[in-house]
Design an enzyme around this catalytic site. Structure first.
Site, PDB file in Angstrom:
ATOM      1  N   ARG A 139     -19.636  16.593  -0.719  1.00 22.31           N
ATOM      2  CA  ARG A 139     -19.955  15.541   0.253  1.00 22.31           C
ATOM      3  C   ARG A 139     -19.870  16.116   1.656  1.00 22.31           C
ATOM      4  O   ARG A 139     -18.974  16.901   1.957  1.00 22.31           O
ATOM      5  CB  ARG A 139     -18.947  14.397   0.153  1.00 22.31           C
ATOM      6  N   GLU A 185       0.861  -1.192   0.000  1.00 20.89           N
ATOM      7  CA  GLU A 185       0.000   0.000   0.000  1.00 20.89           C
ATOM      8  C   GLU A 185       0.894   1.238   0.000  1.00 20.89           C
ATOM      9  O   GLU A 185       1.840   1.330   0.773  1.00 20.89           O
ATOM     10  CB  GLU A 185      -0.917  -0.043   1.241  1.00 20.89           C
ATOM     11  N   ARG A 192     -17.211   5.063   5.941  1.00 19.50           N
ATOM     12  CA  ARG A 192     -16.116   4.342   5.272  1.00 19.50           C
ATOM     13  C   ARG A 192     -14.961   4.009   6.215  1.00 19.50           C
ATOM     14  O   ARG A 192     -14.474   2.886   6.260  1.00 19.50           O
ATOM     15  CB  ARG A 192     -15.556   5.187   4.127  1.00 19.50           C
TER      16      ARG A 192
HETATM   17  C1  LIG Z   1     -18.794  10.184  -4.290  1.00 20.36           C
HETATM   18  C2  LIG Z   1     -18.694   8.693  -4.297  1.00 20.36           C
HETATM   19  C3  LIG Z   1     -19.668   7.934  -3.640  1.00 20.36           C
HETATM   20  C4  LIG Z   1     -19.643   6.525  -3.698  1.00 20.36           C
HETATM   21  N1  LIG Z   1     -20.610   5.816  -3.062  1.00 20.36           N
HETATM   22  C5  LIG Z   1     -20.637   4.471  -3.162  1.00 20.36           C
HETATM   23  C6  LIG Z   1     -21.651   3.708  -2.516  1.00 20.36           C
HETATM   24  O1  LIG Z   1     -22.532   4.248  -1.830  1.00 20.36           O
HETATM   25  N2  LIG Z   1     -21.626   2.360  -2.659  1.00 20.36           N
HETATM   26  C7  LIG Z   1     -20.665   1.711  -3.388  1.00 20.36           C
HETATM   27  O2  LIG Z   1     -20.701   0.455  -3.483  1.00 20.36           O
HETATM   28  N3  LIG Z   1     -19.662   2.407  -3.977  1.00 20.36           N
HETATM   29  C8  LIG Z   1     -19.634   3.764  -3.885  1.00 20.36           C
HETATM   30  N4  LIG Z   1     -18.616   4.468  -4.469  1.00 20.36           N
HETATM   31  C9  LIG Z   1     -17.560   3.733  -5.199  1.00 20.36           C
HETATM   32  C10 LIG Z   1     -16.512   3.180  -4.219  1.00 20.36           C
HETATM   33  O3  LIG Z   1     -16.073   4.219  -3.380  1.00 20.36           O
HETATM   34  C11 LIG Z   1     -15.326   2.574  -4.974  1.00 20.36           C
HETATM   35  O4  LIG Z   1     -15.810   1.674  -5.955  1.00 20.36           O
HETATM   36  C12 LIG Z   1     -14.404   1.805  -4.023  1.00 20.36           C
HETATM   37  O5  LIG Z   1     -14.055   2.562  -2.893  1.00 20.36           O
HETATM   38  C13 LIG Z   1     -13.137   1.404  -4.775  1.00 20.36           C
HETATM   39  O6  LIG Z   1     -12.329   0.623  -3.942  1.00 20.36           O
HETATM   40  P1  LIG Z   1     -10.898   0.107  -4.452  1.00 20.36           P
HETATM   41  O7  LIG Z   1     -10.341  -0.646  -3.301  1.00 20.36           O
HETATM   42  O8  LIG Z   1     -11.018  -0.557  -5.766  1.00 20.36           O
HETATM   43  O9  LIG Z   1     -10.074   1.431  -4.717  1.00 20.36           O
HETATM   44  P2  LIG Z   1      -9.581   2.553  -3.686  1.00 20.36           P
HETATM   45  O10 LIG Z   1     -10.535   2.715  -2.562  1.00 20.36           O
HETATM   46  O11 LIG Z   1      -9.257   3.750  -4.511  1.00 20.36           O
HETATM   47  O12 LIG Z   1      -8.248   1.948  -3.063  1.00 20.36           O
HETATM   48  C14 LIG Z   1      -7.056   1.884  -3.801  1.00 20.36           C
HETATM   49  C15 LIG Z   1      -5.900   1.725  -2.828  1.00 20.36           C
HETATM   50  O13 LIG Z   1      -4.711   1.544  -3.582  1.00 20.36           O
HETATM   51  C16 LIG Z   1      -3.700   2.396  -3.105  1.00 20.36           C
HETATM   52  N5  LIG Z   1      -2.815   2.692  -4.243  1.00 20.36           N
HETATM   53  C17 LIG Z   1      -3.101   3.447  -5.339  1.00 20.36           C
HETATM   54  N6  LIG Z   1      -2.045   3.471  -6.184  1.00 20.36           N
HETATM   55  C18 LIG Z   1      -1.068   2.712  -5.623  1.00 20.36           C
HETATM   56  C19 LIG Z   1       0.246   2.327  -6.023  1.00 20.36           C
HETATM   57  N7  LIG Z   1       0.800   2.748  -7.186  1.00 20.36           N
HETATM   58  N8  LIG Z   1       0.964   1.513  -5.196  1.00 20.36           N
HETATM   59  C20 LIG Z   1       0.445   1.076  -4.015  1.00 20.36           C
HETATM   60  N9  LIG Z   1      -0.799   1.407  -3.580  1.00 20.36           N
HETATM   61  C21 LIG Z   1      -1.556   2.203  -4.384  1.00 20.36           C
HETATM   62  C22 LIG Z   1      -4.452   3.614  -2.573  1.00 20.36           C
HETATM   63  O14 LIG Z   1      -3.684   4.344  -1.629  1.00 20.36           O
HETATM   64  C23 LIG Z   1      -5.678   2.966  -1.957  1.00 20.36           C
HETATM   65  O15 LIG Z   1      -5.472   2.561  -0.631  1.00 20.36           O
HETATM   66  C24 LIG Z   1     -18.608   5.873  -4.416  1.00 20.36           C
HETATM   67  C25 LIG Z   1     -17.600   6.627  -5.045  1.00 20.36           C
HETATM   68  C26 LIG Z   1     -17.641   8.014  -4.984  1.00 20.36           C
HETATM   69  C27 LIG Z   1     -16.552   8.797  -5.687  1.00 20.36           C
END
Ligand SMILES: Cc1cc2nc3c(=O)[nH]c(=O)nc-3n(C[C@H](O)[C@H](O)[C@H](O)COP(=O)(O)OP(=O)(O)OC[C@H]3O[C@@H](n4cnc5c(N)ncnc54)[C@H](O)[C@@H]3O)c2cc1C
Length: 430
Positions: A200, A36, A119
């Site tokens: 938000r 991470e 969250r």
């Molecule tokens: C306004 C808004 C409201 C939302 N509401 C909802 C909802 O009500 N319900 C729902 O299901 N979804 C909702 N979503 C969507 C949801 O937030 C995302 O789909 C979800 O959080 C994505 O999770 P993830 O783990 O794929 O990515 P992320 O949460 O972006 O996590 C990625 C991780 O990777 C790390 N990272 C990035 N690049 C690197 C790198 N090069 N090397 C090492 N680590 C790295 C980051 O630091 C982070 O910890 C919403 C989104 C938004 C913008």
């Protein structure tokens, strides 16, 4: 749990996708390390809600994930509204009409109703399920090579390297893994602005009730208007109201490297001028200094594949979507369940079989990821009376939401995993 497989995996990114996948794999005896970029796990202080498919996927990944969710989740506070996803309100009326209160247009229900979590609180619970020593912090992925010995060699921005038999990028919308997989010049390397942005806020429930009354403050509502919509749902066991206020614009986003920009409460009030007093009252309760979030997605340029060799992408890295279905995080957990079930299948004997797992994952997940991205944009436009063929006809708006929500939420996730495993077996046993 004792190792069940003789290979090890690296997960890039510890958001909802990375953590649920790591937990699901560890509970299936598959060795995994998380890399991470941040110095600790963390989420923003906003709400996220989950549709029925996501809750099924949590249980499938590991009971502990579902239990964590149940511990921190907040449902609509009125028992009569337990199956309500949102009460939809006309917050604007006919042209020029100033509504004191939004007018109830229709109600959308589902089997679980609204399930909101804060969250950061949910993430804290997930982290407790990750054994010590799994996570490596301050590791920002820079490059990734698959060497002749069959290993994936990761290099991080701090100059260190690590190896694993396979790598799963859970690194979100700006995924480096996706960029390395398809090249920086490929359109999917850069998400696109959807021309919607969102303010938000989280406000104390007591104040929200004073402003809009108990029924609308304690239960989820979607306030609809032209080119804008405001959704609210209770979090923190009803102590707090989560508010997200979306606007559509034809202007470009100021800086595509940054998904947020500082804004003021006054900007939000200006953007929603003419909306009902409910909407204006809630926006007045938000902090004076607000962040505005640009909504980007991969809808126009989806990745051509979710895998290449022994590297795969999962969650937003694969299908970053606008949030209008409230299902992006849910799909991350579904991905985690499918990926974990595939990797744990008894037909997967050694690291050579991981490529078949990843290509099966790609085959079974891509269509759903792409549907979510397309449908989410359409549904966001529908809330804002912009959808072609629908406009401000509430019967049509309701119908559009119902069939699209069903396509996302009313699925059988265990069966989805079963089908995926049978596809994998055909591949491995061919
Ligand atoms: C306004 C808004 C409201 C939302 N509401 C909802 C909802 O009500 N319900 C729902 O299901 N979804 C909702 N979503 C969507 C949801 O937030 C995302 O789909 C979800 O959080 C994505 O999770 P993830 O783990 O794929 O990515 P992320 O949460 O972006 O996590 C990625 C991780 O990777 C790390 N990272 C990035 N690049 C690197 C790198 N090069 N090397 C090492 N680590 C790295 C980051 O630091 C982070 O910890 C919403 C989104 C938004 C913008």
């Amino acid at each position: 749990m004792a190792p069940q497989k003789n290979f090890d995996l690296a997960i890039i990114g510890g958001g909802i996708a990375g953590l649920t996948l790591a937990i699901a794999l560890q509970h299936r005896g598959i060795k995994v390390s998380i890399y991470e970029q941040a110095h600790k796990f963390g989420e923003i202080g906003a709400g996220v809600s989950f549709s029925p498919n996501a809750v099924q996927a949590m249980k499938l990944c590991h009971d502990g994930i579902y239990e964590s969710f149940e511990k921190v989740c907040t449902r609509n506070q009125w028992s009569s509204k337990r199956q309500v996803w949102f009460d939809y309100l006309d917050a604007y009326g006919e042209e020029g009409e100033q509504l004191e209160r939004g007018k109830h247009a229709f109600t959308i229900t589902n089997s679980l109703g609204q399930n909101g979590v804060h969250r950061a609180t949910f993430l804290d619970e997930l982290v407790k399920l990750v054994p010590d020593g799994t996570a490596n912090f301050g590791k920002r992925l820079k490059s990734l090579e698959q060497n002749d010995a069959g290993k994936c060699v990761m290099e991080f921005e701090d100059g260190t390297t690590a190896q694993a038999d396979a790598v799963i990028g859970c690194d979100g919308i700006k995924s480096k893994t996706r960029q390395l997989m398809h090249g920086l010049d490929h359109p999917c390397a850069h998400p696109t602005y959807t021309h919607k942005y969102a303010y938000r806020g989280v406000v104390p429930m007591k104040q929200a009730i004073e402003s809009i009354g108990e029924e609308r403050a304690q239960n989820s509502c979607m306030h609809m208007g032209p080119d804008g919509h405001v959704l609210t749902f209770p979090v923190n066991h009803g102590q707090t109201l989560n508010i997200v206020a979306f606007r559509t614009t034809d202007k470009p986003w100021v800086n595509s490297d940054k998904l947020t920009a500082p804004a003021h409460r006054e900007d939000a009030l200006k953007d929603f001028a003419g909306y009902s007093n409910d909407v204006m009252g809630l926006l007045k309760l938000t902090n004076e200094n607000l962040d505005v979030w640009a909504i980007f997605d991969l809808r126009i340029n989806p990745p051509p594949s979710y895998t290449k060799g022994r590297v795969a992408i999962v969650g937003d890295a694969a299908h970053a979507t606008s949030p209008h279905h409230g299902a992006g995080a849910g799909l991350c957990i579904e991905d985690a369940a499918v990926m974990a079930e595939l990797l744990a299948d008894e037909a997967v004997k050694n690291s050579n079989d991981v490529e078949a797992v990843f290509s099966t994952f790609n085959e079974v997940r891509k269509e759903r990821g792409e549907f979510l991205m397309q449908s989410s944009q359409r549904i966001g436009d529908t809330y804002e009376w912009r959808a072609e063929g629908i406009g401000r006809d509430f019967k049509k708006v309701e119908h559009e939401i119902n069939w699209r929500n069903a396509a996302i939420g009313d699925v059988d996730v265990p069966d989805m995993c079963k089908q995926a495993r049978s596809k994998l077996k055909q591949k491995l046993l061919a």
